[in-house]
Design a protein around this motif. Structure first.
Motif, PDB file in Angstrom:
ATOM      1  N   GLN A   1      -5.284  -3.886   7.562  1.00 48.04           N
ATOM      2  CA  GLN A   1      -4.764  -3.344   6.429  1.00 48.04           C
ATOM      3  C   GLN A   1      -4.747  -1.526   6.508  1.00 48.04           C
ATOM      4  O   GLN A   1      -5.808  -1.193   7.479  1.00 48.04           O
ATOM      5  N   ARG A   2      -3.952  -1.153   6.061  1.00 56.59           N
ATOM      6  CA  ARG A   2      -3.788   0.387   6.456  1.00 56.59           C
ATOM      7  C   ARG A   2      -3.108   1.137   5.312  1.00 56.59           C
ATOM      8  O   ARG A   2      -2.127   0.543   4.590  1.00 56.59           O
ATOM      9  N   VAL A   3      -3.498   2.288   4.976  1.00 56.75           N
ATOM     10  CA  VAL A   3      -3.227   3.099   3.833  1.00 56.75           C
ATOM     11  C   VAL A   3      -2.634   4.324   4.414  1.00 56.75           C
ATOM     12  O   VAL A   3      -3.673   4.993   5.071  1.00 56.75           O
ATOM     13  N   THR A   4      -1.544   4.902   4.238  1.00 58.46           N
ATOM     14  CA  THR A   4      -1.308   6.268   4.510  1.00 58.46           C
ATOM     15  C   THR A   4      -0.735   7.069   3.428  1.00 58.46           C
ATOM     16  O   THR A   4       0.129   6.698   2.693  1.00 58.46           O
ATOM     17  N   GLN A   5      -1.430   8.127   3.562  1.00 59.65           N
ATOM     18  CA  GLN A   5      -1.078   9.172   2.642  1.00 59.65           C
ATOM     19  C   GLN A   5      -0.373  10.434   3.505  1.00 59.65           C
ATOM     20  O   GLN A   5      -1.175  11.096   4.020  1.00 59.65           O
ATOM     21  N   PRO A   6       0.877  10.637   3.236  1.00 53.88           N
ATOM     22  CA  PRO A   6       1.548  11.600   4.155  1.00 53.88           C
ATOM     23  C   PRO A   6       1.515  13.038   3.953  1.00 53.88           C
ATOM     24  O   PRO A   6       1.422  13.832   4.971  1.00 53.88           O
ATOM     25  N   GLU A   7       0.833  13.426   2.906  1.00 56.82           N
ATOM     26  CA  GLU A   7       0.381  14.772   2.636  1.00 56.82           C
ATOM     27  C   GLU A   7      -0.904  15.113   2.350  1.00 56.82           C
ATOM     28  O   GLU A   7      -1.576  14.481   1.440  1.00 56.82           O
ATOM     29  N   LYS A   8      -1.115  15.964   3.231  1.00 58.16           N
ATOM     30  CA  LYS A   8      -2.717  16.277   3.111  1.00 58.16           C
ATOM     31  C   LYS A   8      -2.978  17.242   2.042  1.00 58.16           C
ATOM     32  O   LYS A   8      -3.981  17.358   1.429  1.00 58.16           O
ATOM     33  N   LEU A   9      -1.843  18.185   1.824  1.00 56.77           N
ATOM     34  CA  LEU A   9      -2.021  19.186   0.675  1.00 56.77           C
ATOM     35  C   LEU A   9      -0.755  19.103  -0.100  1.00 56.77           C
ATOM     36  O   LEU A   9       0.372  19.004   0.271  1.00 56.77           O
TER      37      LEU A   9
ATOM     38  N   PRO B   1       6.602  18.324 -12.520  1.00 56.42           N
ATOM     39  CA  PRO B   1       6.314  17.022 -11.926  1.00 56.42           C
ATOM     40  C   PRO B   1       5.530  16.852 -11.000  1.00 56.42           C
ATOM     41  O   PRO B   1       5.724  17.826  -9.855  1.00 56.42           O
ATOM     42  N   VAL B   2       4.474  15.729 -10.723  1.00 56.12           N
ATOM     43  CA  VAL B   2       3.610  15.706  -9.716  1.00 56.12           C
ATOM     44  C   VAL B   2       3.886  14.104  -9.122  1.00 56.12           C
ATOM     45  O   VAL B   2       4.079  13.232  -9.860  1.00 56.12           O
ATOM     46  N   GLU B   3       4.054  14.081  -7.777  1.00 59.31           N
ATOM     47  CA  GLU B   3       4.129  12.740  -6.865  1.00 59.31           C
ATOM     48  C   GLU B   3       3.172  12.670  -5.851  1.00 59.31           C
ATOM     49  O   GLU B   3       3.636  13.506  -4.900  1.00 59.31           O
ATOM     50  N   LEU B   4       2.242  12.037  -5.578  1.00 61.66           N
ATOM     51  CA  LEU B   4       1.446  12.050  -4.444  1.00 61.66           C
ATOM     52  C   LEU B   4       1.893  10.496  -3.953  1.00 61.66           C
ATOM     53  O   LEU B   4       1.810   9.440  -4.480  1.00 61.66           O
ATOM     54  N   LYS B   5       2.284  10.579  -2.741  1.00 61.06           N
ATOM     55  CA  LYS B   5       2.871   9.439  -2.086  1.00 61.06           C
ATOM     56  C   LYS B   5       1.649   8.597  -1.356  1.00 61.06           C
ATOM     57  O   LYS B   5       0.736   9.241  -0.780  1.00 61.06           O
ATOM     58  N   CYS B   6       1.714   7.291  -1.330  1.00 62.17           N
ATOM     59  CA  CYS B   6       1.170   6.238  -0.811  1.00 62.17           C
ATOM     60  C   CYS B   6       1.773   5.186  -0.305  1.00 62.17           C
ATOM     61  O   CYS B   6       2.459   4.481  -0.988  1.00 62.17           O
ATOM     62  N   ASN B   7       1.741   5.007   1.080  1.00 60.60           N
ATOM     63  CA  ASN B   7       2.449   3.899   1.534  1.00 60.60           C
ATOM     64  C   ASN B   7       1.120   2.826   2.133  1.00 60.60           C
ATOM     65  O   ASN B   7       0.201   3.445   2.800  1.00 60.60           O
ATOM     66  N   TYR B   8       1.177   1.546   2.076  1.00 64.04           N
ATOM     67  CA  TYR B   8       0.127   0.816   2.909  1.00 64.04           C
ATOM     68  C   TYR B   8       0.894  -0.389   3.606  1.00 64.04           C
ATOM     69  O   TYR B   8       2.069  -0.659   3.566  1.00 64.04           O
ATOM     70  N   SER B   9       0.186  -0.923   4.406  1.00 66.07           N
ATOM     71  CA  SER B   9       0.402  -2.052   5.345  1.00 66.07           C
ATOM     72  C   SER B   9      -0.552  -3.220   5.063  1.00 66.07           C
ATOM     73  O   SER B   9      -1.724  -3.104   5.044  1.00 66.07           O
ATOM     74  N   TYR B  10      -0.060  -4.413   4.848  1.00 66.00           N
ATOM     75  CA  TYR B  10      -0.903  -5.419   4.525  1.00 66.00           C
ATOM     76  C   TYR B  10       0.048  -6.739   4.446  1.00 66.00           C
ATOM     77  O   TYR B  10       0.878  -6.677   3.677  1.00 66.00           O
TER      78      TYR B  10
ATOM     79  N   PHE C   1      -9.320   3.093   2.652  1.00 61.14           N
ATOM     80  CA  PHE C   1      -8.859   4.283   1.961  1.00 61.14           C
ATOM     81  C   PHE C   1      -7.963   5.196   2.777  1.00 61.14           C
ATOM     82  O   PHE C   1      -7.997   5.056   4.066  1.00 61.14           O
ATOM     83  N   GLY C   2      -6.887   5.897   2.270  1.00 65.55           N
ATOM     84  CA  GLY C   2      -5.999   6.695   3.016  1.00 65.55           C
ATOM     85  C   GLY C   2      -6.742   7.895   3.031  1.00 65.55           C
ATOM     86  O   GLY C   2      -7.897   8.180   2.904  1.00 65.55           O
ATOM     87  N   GLN C   3      -6.016   8.814   3.823  1.00 68.30           N
ATOM     88  CA  GLN C   3      -6.461  10.125   4.318  1.00 68.30           C
ATOM     89  C   GLN C   3      -6.859  11.133   3.147  1.00 68.30           C
ATOM     90  O   GLN C   3      -7.626  12.101   3.368  1.00 68.30           O
ATOM     91  N   GLY C   4      -6.413  10.867   2.078  1.00 63.33           N
ATOM     92  CA  GLY C   4      -6.454  11.901   0.877  1.00 63.33           C
ATOM     93  C   GLY C   4      -5.526  12.846   0.669  1.00 63.33           C
ATOM     94  O   GLY C   4      -4.976  13.473   2.041  1.00 63.33           O
ATOM     95  N   THR C   5      -5.155  13.230  -0.326  1.00 63.22           N
ATOM     96  CA  THR C   5      -4.219  14.354  -0.692  1.00 63.22           C
ATOM     97  C   THR C   5      -4.836  15.369  -1.715  1.00 63.22           C
ATOM     98  O   THR C   5      -5.504  15.016  -2.669  1.00 63.22           O
TER      99      THR C   5
END
Lengths: 114, 109
Positions: free
Chosen positions: B2-10, B18-27, B99-103
């Motif tokens: 299982q892996r979660v990636t949040q590409p934007e730290k900031l 508008p706001v969009e926080l990205k999240c991609n996963y592997s499972y 959890f992902g790395q967080g934004t």
């Protein structure tokens, strides 16, 4: 108001010291977790427990151990603290009922190892 | 694995944008996806989960299994949305979350 309480908010320890982080929850939850939170790395699971005296390794268990002698209490132990264990430690609990339960987090324990 | 990636730290946007926080996963199995939020000096708390299909504080997130994504969206950002956001994944019915790395989201006035 449901509560997860971590006994120490801030600790400063020296390399090689044994460190105990205590966590208590008052929601009668079966599951308890210890995560560490580091900038850029997010939350990483150290250990978790499904029941009293039960424990399972998470993703980064090396250098840590845990104890769950009572349902409400879950302790994280650093047998010999090292500088790379300087971090924010978060305890959480959840219920087994209804699939993956919502995690309820404590306020965190910020550990500095000198 | 299982892996979660949040590409934007900031992420920084202006109030009302508008706001969009990205999240991609592997499972490989059937996932459950969550967004957790940590406001300044507060505990980490659940914002929303995909199975409930709710809008919380104006935020929505749709699970896209084809793109393995679970992006968090809000049409009009408010200053009180400034916080740290974590995307998280579990296997269906499993008890532990990855959890992902967080934004860190900052809303500018």
């Amino acid at each position: 108001d449901v509560k997860v309480t971590q006994s120490s908010r801030y600790l400063v320890k020296r390399t090689g010291e044994k460190v105990f982080l205590e966590c208590v929850q008052d929601m009668d939850h079966e599951n308890m977790f210890w995560y560490r939170q580091d900038p850029g790395l997010g939350l990483r699971l150290i250990y978790f427990s499904y029941d009293v005296k039960m424990k399972e390794k998470g993703d980064i268990p090396e250098g840590y151990s845990v104890s769950r002698e009572k349902k409400e209490r879950f302790s994280l132990i650093l047998e010999s603290a090292s500088t790379n264990q300087t971090s924010m430690y978060l305890c959480a609990s959840s219920s087994l009922a209804g699939g993956t339960g919502e995690l309820f987090f404590g306020e965190g324990s910020r550990l500095t190892v000198l | 694995a299982q892996r979660v990636t949040q590409p934007e730290k900031l992420l920084s946007v202006f109030k009302g944008a508008p706001v969009e926080l990205k999240c991609n996963y592997s499972y490989s199995g059937s996932p459950e996806l969550f967004w957790y939020v940590q406001y300044s000096r507060q505990r980490l708390q659940l914002l929303l989960r995909h199975i409930s299909r709710e809008s919380i504080k104006g935020f929505t997130a749709d699970l896209n299994k084809g793109e393995t994504s679970f992006h968090l969206k809000k049409p009009f950002a408010q200053e009180e949305d400034s916080a740290m956001y974590y995307c998280a994944l579990s296997g269906w019915g499993a008890q532990k979350l990855v959890f992902g790395q967080g934004t860190r989201l900052t809303i500018n006035p």
